[in-house]
Design an enzyme around this catalytic site. Structure first.
Site, PDB file in Angstrom:
ATOM      1  N   ASN A  37       0.820  -1.218   0.000  1.00 11.95           N
ATOM      2  CA  ASN A  37       0.000   0.000   0.000  1.00 11.95           C
ATOM      3  C   ASN A  37       0.854   1.268   0.000  1.00 11.95           C
ATOM      4  O   ASN A  37       1.656   1.482   0.911  1.00 11.95           O
ATOM      5  CB  ASN A  37      -0.910  -0.030   1.239  1.00 11.95           C
ATOM      6  CG  ASN A  37      -2.135   0.837   1.094  1.00 11.95           C
ATOM      7  OD1 ASN A  37      -2.391   1.407   0.032  1.00 11.95           O
ATOM      8  ND2 ASN A  37      -2.913   0.933   2.167  1.00 11.95           N
ATOM      9  N   HIS A 122     -14.502  -4.553  11.794  1.00 11.69           N
ATOM     10  CA  HIS A 122     -14.004  -3.244  12.239  1.00 11.69           C
ATOM     11  C   HIS A 122     -15.157  -2.331  12.630  1.00 11.69           C
ATOM     12  O   HIS A 122     -15.906  -1.874  11.769  1.00 11.69           O
ATOM     13  CB  HIS A 122     -13.234  -2.562  11.111  1.00 11.69           C
ATOM     14  CG  HIS A 122     -11.847  -3.055  10.948  1.00 11.69           C
ATOM     15  ND1 HIS A 122     -10.826  -2.226  10.585  1.00 11.69           N
ATOM     16  CD2 HIS A 122     -11.301  -4.281  11.111  1.00 11.69           C
ATOM     17  CE1 HIS A 122      -9.695  -2.928  10.514  1.00 11.69           C
ATOM     18  NE2 HIS A 122      -9.965  -4.183  10.821  1.00 11.69           N
ATOM     19  N   TYR A 159      -5.986   7.410  13.279  1.00 16.74           N
ATOM     20  CA  TYR A 159      -6.029   6.129  12.588  1.00 16.74           C
ATOM     21  C   TYR A 159      -7.295   5.361  12.962  1.00 16.74           C
ATOM     22  O   TYR A 159      -7.668   5.313  14.121  1.00 16.74           O
ATOM     23  CB  TYR A 159      -4.802   5.280  12.945  1.00 16.74           C
ATOM     24  CG  TYR A 159      -5.034   3.860  12.532  1.00 16.74           C
ATOM     25  CD1 TYR A 159      -4.903   3.488  11.201  1.00 16.74           C
ATOM     26  CD2 TYR A 159      -5.501   2.921  13.441  1.00 16.74           C
ATOM     27  CE1 TYR A 159      -5.209   2.211  10.787  1.00 16.74           C
ATOM     28  CE2 TYR A 159      -5.810   1.634  13.037  1.00 16.74           C
ATOM     29  CZ  TYR A 159      -5.659   1.286  11.713  1.00 16.74           C
ATOM     30  OH  TYR A 159      -5.987   0.027  11.304  1.00 16.74           O
ATOM     31  N   ASP A 210      -6.486  -1.680  18.005  1.00 14.00           N
ATOM     32  CA  ASP A 210      -5.220  -1.485  17.283  1.00 14.00           C
ATOM     33  C   ASP A 210      -4.597  -0.161  17.710  1.00 14.00           C
ATOM     34  O   ASP A 210      -5.154   0.908  17.453  1.00 14.00           O
ATOM     35  CB  ASP A 210      -5.505  -1.473  15.775  1.00 14.00           C
ATOM     36  CG  ASP A 210      -4.240  -1.581  14.927  1.00 14.00           C
ATOM     37  OD1 ASP A 210      -3.136  -1.394  15.490  1.00 14.00           O
ATOM     38  OD2 ASP A 210      -4.363  -1.842  13.714  1.00 14.00           O
ATOM     39  N   HIS A 312      -3.142 -10.266   9.163  1.00 12.67           N
ATOM     40  CA  HIS A 312      -3.591  -8.964   8.688  1.00 12.67           C
ATOM     41  C   HIS A 312      -4.566  -9.189   7.520  1.00 12.67           C
ATOM     42  O   HIS A 312      -4.320 -10.034   6.668  1.00 12.67           O
ATOM     43  CB  HIS A 312      -2.361  -8.195   8.209  1.00 12.67           C
ATOM     44  CG  HIS A 312      -2.601  -6.774   7.845  1.00 12.67           C
ATOM     45  ND1 HIS A 312      -1.784  -6.111   6.975  1.00 12.67           N
ATOM     46  CD2 HIS A 312      -3.532  -5.867   8.244  1.00 12.67           C
ATOM     47  CE1 HIS A 312      -2.201  -4.855   6.841  1.00 12.67           C
ATOM     48  NE2 HIS A 312      -3.255  -4.682   7.608  1.00 12.67           N
ATOM     49  N   ASP A 316      -6.346  -3.305   1.713  1.00  9.49           N
ATOM     50  CA  ASP A 316      -5.201  -3.142   0.814  1.00  9.49           C
ATOM     51  C   ASP A 316      -4.550  -4.497   0.520  1.00  9.49           C
ATOM     52  O   ASP A 316      -3.671  -4.588  -0.339  1.00  9.49           O
ATOM     53  CB  ASP A 316      -4.185  -2.126   1.368  1.00  9.49           C
ATOM     54  CG  ASP A 316      -3.818  -2.353   2.815  1.00  9.49           C
ATOM     55  OD1 ASP A 316      -4.724  -2.391   3.667  1.00  9.49           O
ATOM     56  OD2 ASP A 316      -2.620  -2.481   3.107  1.00  9.49           O
TER      57      ASP A 316
HETATM   58  O1  EZ4 Z   1      -3.351   0.514   8.590  1.00  7.86           O
HETATM   59  O2  EZ4 Z   1      -3.443  -2.058   6.120  1.00  7.86           O
HETATM   60  O3  EZ4 Z   1      -4.998  -3.824  11.354  1.00  7.86           O
HETATM   61  N1  EZ4 Z   1      -5.066  -3.226  10.332  1.00  7.86           N
HETATM   62  C1  EZ4 Z   1      -4.342  -2.150  10.009  1.00  7.86           C
HETATM   63  C2  EZ4 Z   1      -4.538  -1.578   8.634  1.00  7.86           C
HETATM   64  C3  EZ4 Z   1      -3.334  -0.806   8.123  1.00  7.86           C
HETATM   65  C4  EZ4 Z   1      -3.338  -0.758   6.611  1.00  7.86           C
HETATM   66  C5  EZ4 Z   1      -2.085  -0.075   6.065  1.00  7.86           C
HETATM   67  O4  EZ4 Z   1      -2.001  -0.207   4.694  1.00  7.86           O
HETATM   68  O5  EZ4 Z   1      -3.566  -1.683  10.811  1.00  7.86           O
HETATM   69  O6  EZ4 Z   1      -5.696  -0.760   8.627  1.00  7.86           O
HETATM   70 CO    CO Z   2      -3.231  -3.074  12.396  1.00  9.31          CO
END
Ligand code: EZ4
Ligand code: CO
Length: 402
Positions: A37, A122, A159, A210, A312, A316
């Site tokens: 990304n 999420h 974030y 997170d 993960h 992306d």
């Molecule tokens: O910020 O994949 O747990 N998930 C994350 C993601 C990251 C993105 C970065 O490209 O932390 O949302």
């Molecule tokens: Co993360």
């Protein structure tokens, strides 16, 4: 089963993806995700200029040998660009071998260890109430696990909180957004969020959070301690983990389970974390940590140290990566959980797939290989558009981890 062609497909159905398509002399092909990304074309170029020419004429059945050839043969080891490229090759080879043997990839990995793969959704909100409501909606759909992120009062953008109604994608076309950070405000705010989450949602749902690499070890230790009454499933990326030893401090102070690793690209980024049992979940992904082959080695090291997987799975990571992750998740013994944010319909149309969601869990399906395809004609109608992840600054202007 000789490899005769390698195409690098760069497209942007809503957001950018890099896909490797390896074709064999038998008329079969395999797909691998190579998306990094915000730095996509570096991997596309690495593949096109340096990797594909080495693959032509190789036996597609030699998955491990090809991995070692590309890793050791480059001399320059590791790094996100190199490892995303190797991941794509490895994933494409598992896919094509599954097709050649007419079996889903999870059967090649030892078969299913479970019926399906538990995922977490999420829940984001501008306020605590909105975040709780968002989480309730996931639980109503059958999810057993929800990640909660909430805007921190007094900070412009943080974030994890998307634009209202939109599919979460933090990247910007043009220059990156600059978001704000205050450790003090964040640490004061987050325990109240989870107090309310538990009060409203009860003791059963798995709750995740997170931190996105924004604290120091001692700050993360304080946060972990303050979240103990709400028994989180995990606290993710508490600190930037280039310094693995930093997790010793966090571990000494809190029983909140720890997850890390979405930006790691090899076992060398996490061997100390795993061997010293400093974490509970390893978040490495198929696309960024060397493909299915290397992820299996990381998981095997984790298995003997009480560390489970938690791949993960943000958007992306393309549907090709998600499919590969699900085959891995279904088969690996020490599976923990899989992150899941559905891709947009636009993305799904470009990458038709056989994985399916039901009651908070995903199954990769039983099509031969990974069970995911790419519609190249449609992909060509979504040309690449440069995009950047945001950068973050403290209130006094100092650059901070986003
Ligand atoms: O910020 O994949 O747990 N998930 C994350 C993601 C990251 C993105 C970065 O490209 O932390 O949302
Ligand atoms: Co993360």
């Amino acid at each position: 089963m000789k490899i005769v062609d390698g195409q690098v497909i760069v497209c942007s159905p809503g957001r950018n993806f890099v896909t490797l398509k390896l074709s064999t002399e038998d008329g079969l092909y395999g797909l691998g995700d190579a998306t990094l990304n915000g730095r996509e074309l570096a991997v596309a170029s690495y593949l096109k200029e340096h990797v594909v020419p080495l693959l032509i004429g190789r036996d597609a059945r030699r998955i491990e040998d090809t991995w070692q050839y590309l890793y050791k043969g480059a001399y320059w080891r590791r790094g996100p660009v190199t490892m995303a490229a190797i991941s794509a090759v490895d994933t494409a080879l598992w896919d094509v071998n599954g097709k050649a043997l007419d079996t889903p990839v999870y059967q090649l990995l030892g078969g299913a260890s479970r019926e399906s793969v538990m995922v977490y959704g999420h829940a984001n909100g501008r306020t605590i109430d909105d975040t709780v409501k968002a989480a309730s909606r996931f639980l109503e759909q059958g999810y057993q696990a929800v990640r909660a992120q909430c805007a921190v009062p007094g900070l412009d953008a943080t974030y994890g909180v998307g634009h209202a109604g939109a599919h979460y994608d933090p990247t910007d076309k043009g220059r990156p957004t600059e978001s704000q950070w205050s450790t003090e405000r964040y640490l004061d705010f987050v325990p109240g969020l989870f107090e309310k989450m538990r009060a409203e949602l009860g003791p059963v749902p798995h709750l995740l959070h997170d931190v996105h690499h924004r604290l120091t070890p001692i700050e993360a230790a304080r946060l972990g301690k303050s979240l103990e009454p709400y028994h989180l499933f995990w606290m993710e990326d508490a600190v930037p983990a280039e310094l693995q030893e930093g997790f010793r401090t966090i571990r000494q102070h809190t029983t909140t389970p720890l997850a890390v690793g979405e930006v790691f690209n090899s076992i060398w980024d996490c061997h100390l974390l795993i061997e010293e049992q400093l974490i509970d979940y390893i978040r490495c992904s198929v696309v960024h940590a060397g493909g299915i082959s290397h992820l299996r080695k990381i998981a095997a090291l984790g298995e003997v140290h009480h560390v489970r997987t938690g791949c993960h799975g943000a958007t992306d990571l393309s549907p090709v990566c998600l499919a590969a992750a699900l085959h891995f998740d279904l088969a690996v013994h020490n599976f923990g959980i899989q992150e899941y944010i559905p891709h947009t319909e636009e993305t799904d149309r470009v990458f038709p797939h056989r994985y399916r969601f039901e009651a908070g869990a995903l199954h990769p399906g039983d099509a031969p290989g990974l069970g995911v395809d790419v519609d190249e004609a449609l992909a060509a109608r979504h040309p690449y558009a440069r995009a950047y992840l945001p950068v973050s600054r403290k209130l006094d202007g100092t650059v901070h981890s986003w």
